[in-house]
Design a protein around this motif. Structure first.
Motif, mmCIF file in Angstrom:
data_model
loop_
_atom_site.group_PDB
_atom_site.id
_atom_site.type_symbol
_atom_site.label_atom_id
_atom_site.label_comp_id
_atom_site.label_asym_id
_atom_site.label_seq_id
_atom_site.Cartn_x
_atom_site.Cartn_y
_atom_site.Cartn_z
ATOM 1 N N CYS A 1 0.859 -1.189 0.000
ATOM 2 C CA CYS A 1 0.000 0.000 0.000
ATOM 3 C C CYS A 1 0.898 1.241 0.000
ATOM 4 O O CYS A 1 1.694 1.433 0.927
ATOM 5 N N HIS B 1 -5.484 11.013 -6.591
ATOM 6 C CA HIS B 1 -6.879 10.619 -6.839
ATOM 7 C C HIS B 1 -7.030 9.867 -8.165
ATOM 8 O O HIS B 1 -7.990 9.125 -8.340
ATOM 9 N N ARG C 1 -5.206 6.178 -6.910
ATOM 10 C CA ARG C 1 -5.733 5.370 -5.805
ATOM 11 C C ARG C 1 -6.923 4.505 -6.242
ATOM 12 O O ARG C 1 -7.399 4.612 -7.373
ATOM 13 N N ASN C 2 -7.315 3.598 -5.347
ATOM 14 C CA ASN C 2 -8.558 2.838 -5.496
ATOM 15 C C ASN C 2 -8.503 1.820 -6.641
ATOM 16 O O ASN C 2 -9.533 1.424 -7.147
ATOM 17 N N THR D 1 -3.052 4.930 -1.819
ATOM 18 C CA THR D 1 -4.133 5.639 -1.124
ATOM 19 C C THR D 1 -3.626 6.997 -0.650
ATOM 20 O O THR D 1 -2.445 7.323 -0.785
ATOM 21 N N TYR E 1 -11.447 8.146 1.880
ATOM 22 C CA TYR E 1 -10.638 7.491 0.835
ATOM 23 C C TYR E 1 -9.757 6.398 1.457
ATOM 24 O O TYR E 1 -9.609 5.311 0.910
ATOM 25 N N LEU E 2 -9.181 6.738 2.587
ATOM 26 C CA LEU E 2 -8.331 5.765 3.298
ATOM 27 C C LEU E 2 -9.168 4.533 3.652
ATOM 28 O O LEU E 2 -8.745 3.392 3.472
ATOM 29 N N ASP F 1 -9.954 2.329 0.545
ATOM 30 C CA ASP F 1 -8.777 1.608 0.049
ATOM 31 C C ASP F 1 -8.330 0.532 1.043
ATOM 32 O O ASP F 1 -7.919 -0.558 0.647
#
Ligand code: URA
Length: 249
Positions: A180, A198, A201-202, A219, A234-235, A238
């Motif tokens: 990660c 952005h 991530r994900n 993330t 968001y954290l 993920d």
């Protein structure tokens, strides 16, 4: 320092870095238009039993490193910590004030949030993961004030180039199932991208380290959740992906 002196200092650091890589077996440097963050180490497969020893050897190799200017101003070399056999590895940007003063990664306020999120959202103990950074020494806005808080800055490109062989080798030794990347700096350096966090991530990326295909997810940096708690979502999303990955495997 004027521009000429700064250039001379960078050339000196680069010479030192290349001399060290030559000692370690580097025979040529690939030419590439991509940002110079390509690993130059030769992956060596290490058995589980040999991992602590291989990490200790790597630590010894670099603990007194002066390959870039950060080595001259650090208080502590922050190598990384955790389970050498971890399935999950975290990679942040670089040590801040607390890390520089203790030699441990992610133990300041951002680290405390990370620890809480690992334990509550992923559902494992922090010590079951391995936590490292792209740079091992504290990048400071004013290197003359190592005892001042709020003096952190992101690492410069040449500092990351200098340090990247260490995290690359840490990954090759630990051979986690999933990595990660915490924040834009780590994500861009490892994924060799200039996209923002952005965009990056994900999603899962597959990266080969040694003979192993490792899943990589990026993330938001926990520090960004401290500046703006609305980023925690968001954290959370993920980290849930990581939890599901670990549970499925
Ligand atoms: N931020 C990072 O990226 N790494 C640390 O170790 C601490 C804060």
């Amino acid at each position: 320092m004027d521009a000429r002196e700064e250039l001379q200092s960078i050339i000196g650091d680069l010479r030192g870095y290349l001399a060290q890589e030559k000692n370690r077996g580097l025979t040529q440097v690939a030419r590439s238009k991509a940002p110079v963050i390509t690993p130059v180490t030769t992956p060596k497969v290490v058995t589980n039993a040999g991992k602590p020893e291989a990490l200790a050897k790597l630590y010894q190799e670099y603990a007194a490193c002066l390959n870039c200017p950060l080595g001259r101003t650090r208080k502590k070399f922050v190598f990384g910590e955790g389970d050498p056999n971890a399935r999950l590895m975290f990679i942040g940007e670089g040590p801040g004030f607390d890390e520089d003063h203790t030699g441990r990664p992610f133990i300041g306020k951002a680290g405390q949030l990370l620890t809480k999120a690992i334990e509550t959202t992923i559902g494992i103990k922090r010590a079951e993961a391995y936590i490292g950074n792209i740079t091992k020494c504290h990048p400071m806005k004013d290197p003359g004030k190592p005892d001042m808080r709020g003096n952190d800055r992101p690492p410069a490109a040449e500092e990351m180039v200098s340090c990247l062989p260490i995290i690359t080798r840490q990954i090759e030794i630990i051979q986690p199932d999933i990595i990660c990347l915490l924040g834009r700096t780590a994500a861009q350096a490892i994924l060799k991208s200039s996209d923002g966090i952005h965009q990056l991530r994900n999603k899962f990326y597959t990266m080969k380290y040694g003979s192993k295909d490792i899943q990589v997810i990026a993330t938001i940096h926990p520090a960004n959740c401290l500046y703006d708690p609305s980023n925690k979502k968001y954290l959370w999303v993920d980290f849930k992906k990581i939890k599901n990955f670990l549970a499925a495997d």
